[in-house]
Enzyme design. Structure first.
Site, mmCIF file in Angstrom:
data_model
loop_
_atom_site.group_PDB
_atom_site.id
_atom_site.type_symbol
_atom_site.label_atom_id
_atom_site.label_comp_id
_atom_site.label_asym_id
_atom_site.label_seq_id
_atom_site.Cartn_x
_atom_site.Cartn_y
_atom_site.Cartn_z
ATOM 1 N N TYR A 97 0.851 -1.186 0.000
ATOM 2 C CA TYR A 97 0.000 0.000 0.000
ATOM 3 C C TYR A 97 0.891 1.241 0.000
ATOM 4 O O TYR A 97 1.522 1.558 1.002
ATOM 5 C CB TYR A 97 -0.924 0.024 1.209
ATOM 6 C CG TYR A 97 -1.901 -1.121 1.301
ATOM 7 C CD1 TYR A 97 -2.218 -1.903 0.198
ATOM 8 C CD2 TYR A 97 -2.513 -1.439 2.506
ATOM 9 C CE1 TYR A 97 -3.118 -2.953 0.289
ATOM 10 C CE2 TYR A 97 -3.425 -2.485 2.616
ATOM 11 C CZ TYR A 97 -3.705 -3.241 1.494
ATOM 12 O OH TYR A 97 -4.600 -4.285 1.612
ATOM 13 N N PRO A 104 -15.841 -5.116 2.556
ATOM 14 C CA PRO A 104 -17.081 -5.464 3.257
ATOM 15 C C PRO A 104 -18.229 -4.513 2.945
ATOM 16 O O PRO A 104 -19.390 -4.869 3.165
ATOM 17 C CB PRO A 104 -16.683 -5.381 4.735
ATOM 18 C CG PRO A 104 -15.535 -4.422 4.768
ATOM 19 C CD PRO A 104 -14.781 -4.679 3.490
#
Length: 283
Positions: free
Chosen positions: A59, A209
């Site tokens: 990241y 999610p």
């Protein structure tokens, strides 16, 4: 903390965790526009009692791990950092695979250095590609991570972006404490796998999610949210916690206010009628 706790091997974590991916710049490349705000989010994560932070040295690359170290090192007792290896970054912001043993060793060493730790609590081996899992053996890369585990550099192992068959193969090679796959209210392909893992005491960690780059949208979700005077995202998180006790949440945000909203929302208890309406979305 909503959902209580779960044990990953010998690590007890809050079922409501935090995913650090959004702390990097656009496209998960480069530094954030406001580094101080990113540091504030990480400090609020700990202040709220969250003990599970999901990250990766890919990241940025390196950006989120260095932010985590700056904000939180020396880490409070009980805080556990979960990282993943198996992909790197290219100049175009792509995620080319990096699963050769030497690439995995280097990735583990970079995670250790940038997080400022002597051993990584949990390392997920990411397989497949940006479109999802790809069939095939994971033996060679997983065995490379097992070797690093035997050297004391990794405490626990997990797998990510995998098929149920790859989970079975992984479990034949080493103890696997979690599986991290794409799953949410609208994307339910892992229902049977979640139930199987629950019976084995293995955590399931859904990434995206809330739908990821395309947030969940559903009339049924909106209706339940309106009925419960909650946001649709809060309802989606609460549904995941109630779906199975082995589901651990790692929603990401770059905003302290949004982080607090997520935590509060996940504490919502859905009724049988709510669950019935929501279950119909992904079926």
């Amino acid at each position: 903390m909503p959902g209580g706790t779960w044990t990953l091997g010998d690590l007890t974590v809050t079922r409501f965790g935090y995913g650090a991916m959004q702390l990097a710049g656009p496209g998960v490349m480069g530094p954030p526009a406001d580094p101080d705000a990113a540091l504030a989010v990480l400090r609020e994560v700990v202040a709220l009692g969250i003990t599970h932070i999901d990250t990766s040295d890919a990241y940025g690359p390196h950006v989120t791990n260095r932010l985590i170290r700056e904000a939180l090192h020396a880490y409070p007792e009980g805080l556990h950092l979960v990282t993943k290896v198996g992909a790197t970054r290219d100049a175009q912001g792509g995620w080319p695979a990096a699963r050769e043993p030497e690439q995995l060793r280097r990735a583990v060493e970079e995670n250790l250095e940038n997080l400022g730790v002597e051993a990584l609590d949990l390392v997920n081996l990411r397989l497949g590609d940006a479109t999802g899992p790809r069939a095939g053996s994971l033996a060679e890369p997983l065995e490379a991570l097992v070797a690093l585990q035997h050297k004391g550099l990794i405490r626990h192992l997990g797998v990510s972006n995998v098929t149920p068959e790859q989970v079975t193969e992984a479990q034949s090679i080493a103890p696997i404490v979690c599986v991290q796959n794409l799953y949410n209210l609208a994307y339910r392909q892992d229902d049977a796998l979640i139930d199987r893992l629950a019976g084995q005491g293995v955590a399931y960690v859904p990434y995206f999610p809330l739908g990821g780059f395309s947030p969940l949208q559903s009339a049924a979700l909106s209706a339940v949210a309106a009925r419960r005077d909650a946001t649709p995202m809060a309802v989606a998180l609460a549904w995941l916690l109630q779906r199975s006790p082995n589901i651990l949440l790692i929603p990401g945000t770059s905003s302290v206010a949004h982080l607090r909203e997520n935590v509060a929302g996940a504490g919502l208890t859905l009724t049988a009628d709510d669950l019935a309406a929501l279950d119909a979305i992904g079926r």
